[in-house]
Design a protein around this motif. Sequence first.
Motif, PDB file in Angstrom:
ATOM      1  N   SER A  33      10.362   9.694  -6.534  1.00 21.38           N
ATOM      2  CA  SER A  33      10.204   9.461  -7.973  1.00 21.38           C
ATOM      3  C   SER A  33      11.505   8.987  -8.602  1.00 21.38           C
ATOM      4  O   SER A  33      12.594   9.378  -8.187  1.00 21.38           O
ATOM      5  CB  SER A  33       9.786  10.761  -8.679  1.00 21.38           C
ATOM      6  N   TYR A  34      11.332   8.187  -9.630  1.00 22.27           N
ATOM      7  CA  TYR A  34      12.458   7.783 -10.465  1.00 22.27           C
ATOM      8  C   TYR A  34      11.922   7.528 -11.864  1.00 22.27           C
ATOM      9  O   TYR A  34      11.015   6.720 -12.055  1.00 22.27           O
ATOM     10  CB  TYR A  34      13.152   6.519  -9.950  1.00 22.27           C
ATOM     11  N   GLY A  35      12.455   8.232 -12.820  1.00 22.21           N
ATOM     12  CA  GLY A  35      12.120   7.994 -14.214  1.00 22.21           C
ATOM     13  C   GLY A  35      10.925   8.743 -14.747  1.00 22.21           C
ATOM     14  O   GLY A  35      10.673   8.709 -15.943  1.00 22.21           O
ATOM     15  N   ASP A  36      10.183   9.445 -13.905  1.00 15.94           N
ATOM     16  CA  ASP A  36       9.018  10.183 -14.384  1.00 15.94           C
ATOM     17  C   ASP A  36       9.409  11.621 -14.746  1.00 15.94           C
ATOM     18  O   ASP A  36      10.575  11.999 -14.682  1.00 15.94           O
ATOM     19  CB  ASP A  36       7.882  10.136 -13.363  1.00 15.94           C
ATOM     20  N   TYR A  87       8.813  14.453 -13.219  1.00 13.96           N
ATOM     21  CA  TYR A  87       9.347  15.220 -12.099  1.00 13.96           C
ATOM     22  C   TYR A  87      10.818  14.855 -11.866  1.00 13.96           C
ATOM     23  O   TYR A  87      11.663  15.728 -11.677  1.00 13.96           O
ATOM     24  CB  TYR A  87       8.518  14.980 -10.827  1.00 13.96           C
ATOM     25  N   TRP A  88      11.113  13.594 -11.897  1.00 20.26           N
ATOM     26  CA  TRP A  88      12.491  13.126 -11.750  1.00 20.26           C
ATOM     27  C   TRP A  88      13.392  13.753 -12.812  1.00 20.26           C
ATOM     28  O   TRP A  88      14.480  14.233 -12.513  1.00 20.26           O
ATOM     29  CB  TRP A  88      12.502  11.599 -11.833  1.00 20.26           C
ATOM     30  N   ALA A  89      12.917  13.757 -14.071  1.00 18.14           N
ATOM     31  CA  ALA A  89      13.711  14.335 -15.159  1.00 18.14           C
ATOM     32  C   ALA A  89      13.965  15.822 -14.923  1.00 18.14           C
ATOM     33  O   ALA A  89      15.074  16.311 -15.128  1.00 18.14           O
ATOM     34  CB  ALA A  89      13.012  14.105 -16.498  1.00 18.14           C
ATOM     35  N   LEU A  90      12.943  16.537 -14.472  1.00 15.27           N
ATOM     36  CA  LEU A  90      13.089  17.961 -14.195  1.00 15.27           C
ATOM     37  C   LEU A  90      14.135  18.206 -13.113  1.00 15.27           C
ATOM     38  O   LEU A  90      15.042  19.028 -13.275  1.00 15.27           O
ATOM     39  CB  LEU A  90      11.741  18.548 -13.754  1.00 15.27           C
ATOM     40  N   ILE A  91      14.035  17.485 -12.012  1.00 16.59           N
ATOM     41  CA  ILE A  91      14.927  17.709 -10.878  1.00 16.59           C
ATOM     42  C   ILE A  91      16.356  17.259 -11.167  1.00 16.59           C
ATOM     43  O   ILE A  91      17.315  17.912 -10.761  1.00 16.59           O
ATOM     44  CB  ILE A  91      14.386  17.014  -9.618  1.00 16.59           C
ATOM     45  N   THR A  92      16.512  16.155 -11.870  1.00 14.01           N
ATOM     46  CA  THR A  92      17.862  15.640 -12.137  1.00 14.01           C
ATOM     47  C   THR A  92      18.515  16.250 -13.360  1.00 14.01           C
ATOM     48  O   THR A  92      19.713  16.069 -13.574  1.00 14.01           O
ATOM     49  CB  THR A  92      17.837  14.114 -12.330  1.00 14.01           C
ATOM     50  N   GLY A  93      17.738  16.943 -14.176  1.00 17.96           N
ATOM     51  CA  GLY A  93      18.278  17.515 -15.410  1.00 17.96           C
ATOM     52  C   GLY A  93      18.386  16.498 -16.537  1.00 17.96           C
ATOM     53  O   GLY A  93      19.047  16.744 -17.545  1.00 17.96           O
ATOM     54  N   ALA A  94      17.740  15.351 -16.363  1.00 15.53           N
ATOM     55  CA  ALA A  94      17.737  14.347 -17.431  1.00 15.53           C
ATOM     56  C   ALA A  94      17.056  14.923 -18.674  1.00 15.53           C
ATOM     57  O   ALA A  94      16.143  15.735 -18.554  1.00 15.53           O
ATOM     58  CB  ALA A  94      17.016  13.088 -16.966  1.00 15.53           C
ATOM     59  N   PRO A  95      17.478  14.519 -19.860  1.00 17.56           N
ATOM     60  CA  PRO A  95      16.886  15.074 -21.078  1.00 17.56           C
ATOM     61  C   PRO A  95      15.434  14.666 -21.289  1.00 17.56           C
ATOM     62  O   PRO A  95      14.703  15.355 -21.996  1.00 17.56           O
ATOM     63  CB  PRO A  95      17.771  14.531 -22.196  1.00 17.56           C
ATOM     64  N   VAL A 118      12.113   8.557 -18.240  1.00 14.57           N
ATOM     65  CA  VAL A 118      12.318   7.172 -18.684  1.00 14.57           C
ATOM     66  C   VAL A 118      10.993   6.604 -19.161  1.00 14.57           C
ATOM     67  O   VAL A 118      10.937   5.799 -20.079  1.00 14.57           O
ATOM     68  CB  VAL A 118      12.892   6.337 -17.533  1.00 14.57           C
ATOM     69  N   TYR A 119       9.918   7.023 -18.529  1.00 14.17           N
ATOM     70  CA  TYR A 119       8.569   6.557 -18.915  1.00 14.17           C
ATOM     71  C   TYR A 119       7.590   7.697 -18.685  1.00 14.17           C
ATOM     72  O   TYR A 119       7.913   8.694 -18.059  1.00 14.17           O
ATOM     73  CB  TYR A 119       8.154   5.320 -18.106  1.00 14.17           C
ATOM     74  N   GLY A 120       6.404   7.549 -19.187  1.00 15.29           N
ATOM     75  CA  GLY A 120       5.378   8.580 -19.044  1.00 15.29           C
ATOM     76  C   GLY A 120       3.999   7.964 -19.136  1.00 15.29           C
ATOM     77  O   GLY A 120       3.857   6.750 -19.167  1.00 15.29           O
TER      78      GLY A 120
END
Length: 88
Positions: free
Chosen positions: A68-71, A73-81, A84-86
């Motif tokens: 994953s990148y940008g979804d 799950y990605w935000a959860l794992i990377t700690g992104a606020p 990127v898309y949904g």
Amino acid sequence: MDLTLIDADGAELDMGGAVNGHRTGDERWCPFDAAGLSPTARDNCDLLAWCLRGEGFVNYPSEWWHWSYGDRYWALITGAPAAVYGPI
């Protein structure tokens, strides 16, 4: 996204089990860290991970082929606020 590695002739490399193996009764080989992988399959999975993690992708650990990148799950794992898309 779901992906695997191939050789120069387009043949899939040994990753331990099939993409979507949980649909073919091959569940034990689905997790990225599945126990009992051959050394070749482990090396191939590690190569896939090295390439994708280096570009910021994260693996869904119960499916070696799912990255994953940008979804969400990605935000959860990377700690992104935020993702990127949904869903639309």
